[in-house]
Design an enzyme around this catalytic site. Sequence first.
Site, PDB file in Angstrom:
ATOM      1  NE  ARG A  25     -12.101   5.056   1.689  1.00  0.00           N
ATOM      2  CZ  ARG A  25     -13.437   5.110   1.289  1.00  0.00           C
ATOM      3  NH1 ARG A  25     -14.524   5.758   2.078  1.00  0.00           N
ATOM      4  NH2 ARG A  25     -13.684   4.795   0.210  1.00  0.00           N
ATOM      5  NE  ARG A  28      -5.964  -2.793  -4.576  1.00  0.00           N
ATOM      6  CZ  ARG A  28      -6.485  -2.571  -3.644  1.00  0.00           C
ATOM      7  NH1 ARG A  28      -7.040  -1.358  -3.170  1.00  0.00           N
ATOM      8  NH2 ARG A  28      -7.024  -3.606  -2.806  1.00  0.00           N
ATOM      9  CE  LYS A  48      -4.248   6.658  -6.164  1.00  0.00           C
ATOM     10  NZ  LYS A  48      -5.350   5.614  -5.988  1.00  0.00           N
TER      11      LYS A  48
END
Length: 332
Positions: free
Chosen positions: A329, A129, A194
Amino acid sequence: MAKMIREELIKALSTGKFVSGQSLGEMLDVSRTAISKHVKALIDMGLDIYSVTGKGYKLAQPLSLLTQEKITSCLAKKSKNNKIEVHTLIDSTNSYLMRFLSDQDEKNFPVLEQGQVCLSEYQSDGRGRRGRQWISPFGSNLYLSLYWKLEQGLSAAMGLSLVTALAVSDAIKELYDLNVELKWPNDIYLDGVKLAGILIELEGQVSGPSHSVIGIGLNLKMPEKSAKEIDQPWTDLQSHLEKPIDRNQLCSVIISCLIDRLHLHQEKGLSSMVDEWHQQDVYLNKSVQLITGDRVTQGVCRGINTQGALMLEVDGERKPIYGGEVSLRAIS
């Protein structure tokens, strides 16, 4: 020509046995010097190849390559018959399918089948992205894109990244009994860092039939050299498993789970999946900051709504955030 030579080199080396530079040169009708240059290019792609004088070239570990036949066979057992393309080297699986859509517009006839999948062992221009590079070393991870026509127009695309994240979660749970975490709008986490990312690209009209390409990048066994290029905390799936990953099996299960989720979304929308998302939402009821360009908004994550928007509570008021060029975040 260079691509073809490198593809043939990969096949020759995939067994993990020594292959001499001379025999490779004879097989491909190029000089040993050319073979050496192509091997260096493969090493730059993330392949761990070493050479020994008098023996030739060898992969540190044998490669278990993705194959259309194995993936199709696994899908057939789940009553799925998606068209599958497996590439050795590609710029980007998403870009590949998006180019088909451009051809479709020019030729005025469909060239992609519903649920058609593109996979590749390596991406030279993998994308995440917001224009970010997606590190895509050879044969180590999973790079998958799927085409899905949106009969009701682009409005039907709302929540597609969340649907996709849930499908990847379904597959990992089914195969490995691992519970991943989901981060709005397009990330999959494991143990708080992640594991995978999702890129949705769209083309068409707001109210007419439109097109989506759903891209998934899933870290499976990241090479040390490639890991140094990643600029955020990450993990890979193999680090959490004892047995080696069968990449063909994993691909087929992800495709199957994604098709099932997309059909459910097509029939009932996102409302039937909101509770499942909240059970895995990595930031649910936690303090977060929403970054949009230079603007930072602090609040509390209250999950998602039935349209796939983030519900951000600021000063006691909940506001829906509908994606775009934003980043979410945690606040330590």
